[in-house]
Motif scaffolding. Structure first.
Motif, mmCIF file in Angstrom:
data_model
loop_
_atom_site.group_PDB
_atom_site.id
_atom_site.type_symbol
_atom_site.label_atom_id
_atom_site.label_comp_id
_atom_site.label_asym_id
_atom_site.label_seq_id
_atom_site.Cartn_x
_atom_site.Cartn_y
_atom_site.Cartn_z
ATOM 1 N N SER A 70 42.611 41.629 46.285
ATOM 2 C CA SER A 70 41.800 42.843 46.345
ATOM 3 C C SER A 70 40.332 42.464 46.171
ATOM 4 O O SER A 70 39.986 41.505 45.466
ATOM 5 C CB SER A 70 42.227 43.822 45.260
ATOM 6 O OG SER A 70 42.085 43.242 43.977
ATOM 7 N N ASP A 96 36.653 49.010 49.733
ATOM 8 C CA ASP A 96 37.575 48.268 48.880
ATOM 9 C C ASP A 96 38.806 47.890 49.687
ATOM 10 O O ASP A 96 39.394 48.735 50.374
ATOM 11 C CB ASP A 96 37.979 49.112 47.670
ATOM 12 C CG ASP A 96 36.777 49.486 46.807
ATOM 13 O OD1 ASP A 96 35.945 48.598 46.564
ATOM 14 O OD2 ASP A 96 36.687 50.655 46.395
ATOM 15 N N GLN A 98 42.637 45.617 49.825
ATOM 16 C CA GLN A 98 43.751 45.105 49.034
ATOM 17 C C GLN A 98 44.318 43.853 49.711
ATOM 18 O O GLN A 98 44.054 43.602 50.892
ATOM 19 C CB GLN A 98 44.844 46.176 48.894
ATOM 20 C CG GLN A 98 44.356 47.485 48.312
ATOM 21 C CD GLN A 98 43.773 47.339 46.921
ATOM 22 O OE1 GLN A 98 44.323 46.601 46.081
ATOM 23 N NE2 GLN A 98 42.665 48.025 46.653
ATOM 24 N N ASP A 101 45.411 43.344 53.574
ATOM 25 C CA ASP A 101 44.655 44.193 54.493
ATOM 26 C C ASP A 101 43.986 43.319 55.545
ATOM 27 O O ASP A 101 43.582 42.182 55.267
ATOM 28 C CB ASP A 101 43.576 44.983 53.745
ATOM 29 C CG ASP A 101 44.137 46.149 52.948
ATOM 30 O OD1 ASP A 101 45.352 46.414 53.070
ATOM 31 O OD2 ASP A 101 43.367 46.793 52.220
#
Length: 315
Positions: A70, A96, A98, A101
């Protein structure tokens, strides 16, 4: 060491850059760093990084990467139609991510270089206090080269500050036309008054001979007066040189520190960041200004950005 992401596809030319190695040209060390340092520094400010934190510079077409943990990131510079897990992203906005991703950047429609910065900055090979990649000498970044599929991005672990809002009015406007203010160079007299006026009055097109070292200007052929060969002399990002053939070229951030062609103009510091967004086929106009005007413009621009950019950024 904390792994941030793995490169899946590297894009056309993606490198690790920061703000480069200023103050070392007298030792033969080019500036390097982000070609568009204003866009780069503003993206860093958006995520809470110092302006000097290293990030990725992407040229014309961006990379695809998979986050390993993250983390937070922001984008700046040329809009490369970035998506995170298929969701469209905006420039100068913190996001943001994780683990697992995927961040995918496409091709820039205008401008040449986009930036991806990660909270905490990126780690790279240090050379004279900078992680900036200088490809000609294979310095900085990851073994001094462009990123490749399978490369892992490592966090520099810098402590972030508060994220900053970047108003639309402060975000560089990137188009296909560039108006660059410039001073006549030390050898401008070798053009003569008529040819120098023609340089400043006619439009130029960025040629296909273009990289981080410089770009060819296509258009009128200037008549350079016969003169004895000049000794190699200092040149800088923003210097416009003109060989005897009359086809000038504009030096950029990776430019050598000395050159032997007449220096006919010098782009002012306040406009230098624009040169990093010029792509082949773009149109360029140079506007002549006086030295005092250049200093006044630099002071006005520094005041305009305030503490979003480091002190002395436009000197």
């Amino acid at each position: 060491m904390t792994a941030i992401a793995e490169i899946l596809k590297p894009g056309l030319m993606t490198t690790i850059q920061d703000l480069g190695r200023p103050g070392l040209r007298h030792q033969g060390v080019p500036l390097s760093g982000a070609a568009d340092p204003v866009s780069f520094a503003l993206a860093n400010a958006a995520i809470g990084n110092k302006a000097t934190a290293a990030g990725l510079e992407c040229t014309l077409k961006g990379p695809s990467l998979c986050f390993k943990a993250s983390g937070s990131f922001a984008l700046g510079g040329a809009d490369m139609k970035a998506h995170l897990n298929g969701n469209a992203l905006k420039l100068y906005t913190p996001y943001d991510a994780q683990a697992d991703d995927e961040l995918v950047l496409g091709a820039a429609q205008t401008g040449a270089r986009g930036y991806i910065v990660f909270q905490g900055g990126l780690q790279g090979d240090d050379f004279l206090g900078s992680a900036s990649t200088y490809l000609p000498a294979k310095l900085g970044g990851i073994n001094g080269r462009m990123l490749a599929a399978g490369d892992t991005l490592i966090s520099a672990g810098m402590r972030p500050a508060a994220r900053r809002d970047i108003p639309t009015t402060l975000r560089p406007a990137i188009a296909n036309d560039f108006f660059l203010r410039a001073l006549p160079g030390p050898e401008a007299a070798q053009l003569g008054a008529t040819e120098l006026a023609r340089f400043f009055s006619c439009g130029w097109t960025a040629g296909r001979r273009a990289d981080r070292m410089g770009l060819q200007l296509e258009g009128a052929k200037l008549k350079v007066q016969d003169a004895a060969p000049m000794a190699s002399s200092p040149v800088f990002p923003g210097t416009v040189q003109c060989p005897a053939a009359g086809e000038p070229f504009l030096l950029l951030c990776d430019a050598q520190t000395v050159g032997g062609y007449p220096r006919i103009a010098q782009v002012i510091a306040a406009d230098l960041s624009l040169t990093g967004q010029i792509r082949p086929g773009d149109r360029i106009w140079f506007q002549e200004v006086a030295a005092k005007t250049a200093c006044d413009i630099a002071a006005q621009k520094a005041s305009f950005y305030g503490d979003l950019l480091p002190f002395g950024f436009f000197r």
